[in-house]
Design a protein around this motif. Structure first.
Motif, PDB file in Angstrom:
ATOM      1  N   ASP A  36      55.372 -46.645   0.502  1.00 23.29           N
ATOM      2  CA  ASP A  36      54.584 -46.461  -0.487  1.00 23.29           C
ATOM      3  C   ASP A  36      53.164 -46.420   0.233  1.00 23.29           C
ATOM      4  N   LYS A  62      50.442 -48.142  -0.169  1.00 24.42           N
ATOM      5  CA  LYS A  62      49.803 -49.399   0.206  1.00 24.42           C
ATOM      6  C   LYS A  62      50.292 -49.953   1.407  1.00 24.42           C
ATOM      7  N   THR A 122      57.477 -42.160  -4.265  1.00 22.86           N
ATOM      8  CA  THR A 122      57.156 -43.273  -5.057  1.00 22.86           C
ATOM      9  C   THR A 122      57.474 -43.019  -6.481  1.00 22.86           C
ATOM     10  N   ALA A 162      46.539 -45.394  -2.954  1.00 23.53           N
ATOM     11  CA  ALA A 162      47.353 -46.763  -3.259  1.00 23.53           C
ATOM     12  C   ALA A 162      46.472 -47.224  -4.510  1.00 23.53           C
ATOM     13  N   CYS A 166      53.614 -52.605 -12.310  1.00 25.72           N
ATOM     14  CA  CYS A 166      52.639 -52.190 -11.244  1.00 25.72           C
ATOM     15  C   CYS A 166      51.232 -51.969 -12.156  1.00 25.72           C
ATOM     16  N   TYR A 198      45.373 -52.353  -8.047  1.00 25.38           N
ATOM     17  CA  TYR A 198      45.760 -52.132  -6.389  1.00 25.38           C
ATOM     18  C   TYR A 198      46.174 -53.655  -5.947  1.00 25.38           C
ATOM     19  N   MET A 208      47.585 -55.740  -7.499  1.00 21.63           N
ATOM     20  CA  MET A 208      49.118 -56.269  -8.265  1.00 21.63           C
ATOM     21  C   MET A 208      48.585 -57.343  -9.235  1.00 21.63           C
ATOM     22  N   GLU A 253      52.730 -53.388  -1.732  1.00 23.49           N
ATOM     23  CA  GLU A 253      52.737 -52.761  -3.058  1.00 23.49           C
ATOM     24  C   GLU A 253      53.898 -53.610  -3.804  1.00 23.49           C
TER      25      GLU A 253
END
Length: 303
Positions: free
Chosen positions: A35, A37, A160, A191, A200, A244, A246, A290
């Protein structure tokens, strides 16, 4: 035997599989990142250290213990990241569905076989090969199942993109009495824009509340459907930076008790202002991959 029972995201939790950060291996190479991030932190030299992630997960385990939840952990695999148990399977009603995840993560499922022994084999469902689905994209919500998906023609090009159209059809067939509502998610190499999973950019909470991030959704009317479903006054809308970080990936132990990252000040204050008990723990290192609190859990039994 474990009598599986998951009808929603917030009923009082009785049993859960919590991932483990033990022996999660060295920092991955950039080309092995799953991913954007993680890739960002690999390249910046700020990828989380195993010992820090172990401490964060133990803090989470301690909260479960405090609230009387039975906690199962995966068997530790050498040099394998097993933090995100939500990816490998999920429970709806009394069925555990094995997710078809990225092929090189298959052994993570084998590491919870000691838990599956307590479940009636007839209640364990292996999705057919063409069904791509991960638990972060699937949310049982009473008579609905919310599903994050990506159905554009370039689906195969996105690492993703984890849940496909076939998964939505599969869930409709498995649970014919439920309304399966799918949402197209924004996939991006940036990200700050990428919605890896539905959790998310969206999370239903107790008391009729929900966390939402508009830009995580590709189709505005699908986002609007959720706003109408919960009511604008019940929604905590998060910014791109909060997505971002989370913010929407908190975890409900009950309708009143929410586990959240201690740095989520704006969210935690809002939750307390609406009468929630917020259990704050450090989880910012794990967030660099992530994934956060919901991602680390596989709930088995709620009341």
């Amino acid at each position: 035997m474990l009598q599986l029972n998951i009808k929603d995201e917030t009923a009082k939790l009785r049993a859960v599989v919590l991932g483990t950060a033990q022996s999660c291996g060295p920092t991955p190479k950039a080309e092995d990142a799953y991913d954007p991030k993680s890739l960002e932190h690999i390249l910046a030299g700020t990828y989380p250290k195993e010992e820090d992630m172990i401490l964060e997960m133990e803090a989470f385990a301690a909260v479960f213990e405090k609230h009387g939840v039975e906690v199962f952990r995966p068997e530790t695999l050498e040099d394998c990241n097993q933090i995100f148990s939500r990816d490998i399977a999920f429970v709806i009603e009394n069925k555990l569905i094995k997710a078809n995840i990225l092929p090189d993560r298959e052994k993570e499922f084998e590491a919870i076989l000691h838990v599956l022994e307590y479940i009636d084999p007839q209640h364990i469902i292996h999705a057919p090969e063409e069904v791509h689905v991960e638990g972060g994209d699937v949310m049982p919500w009473n008579d609905h199942i919310f599903v994050g998906t990506y159905t554009a023609l370039d689906y195969p090009n996105w690492i993703t993109a984890r849940t496909n159209k076939e998964a939505v059809d599969f869930l409709r067939n498995q649970f014919p009495d439920k309304t399966v509502k799918s949402f197209e998610l924004r996939k991006s190499k940036n990200a700050k824009e990428n919605a890896l999973h539905l959790d998310c950019c969206f999370q239903p909470l107790g008391k009729g509340k929900a966390i939402l991030h508009k830009n995580g959704f590709l189709v505005e009317k699908e986002y609007q459907w959720l706003v109408d479903f919960f009511g604008r006054e019940n929604i905590f809308e998060i910014t791109a930076d909060e997505m971002y970080q989370m913010f929407s990936n908190v975890f409900s132990i009950s309708p009143e008790v929410i586990v959240s990252e201690k740095g989520f000040t704006r969210l935690n204050n809002w939750l307390r202002g609406h009468g929630f008990i917020v259990e704050e723990i450090p989880y910012a290192e794990i967030a660099k991959q992530e994934g956060l609190l919901r991602c680390s859990t596989l709930p088995l039994i709620r009341e």
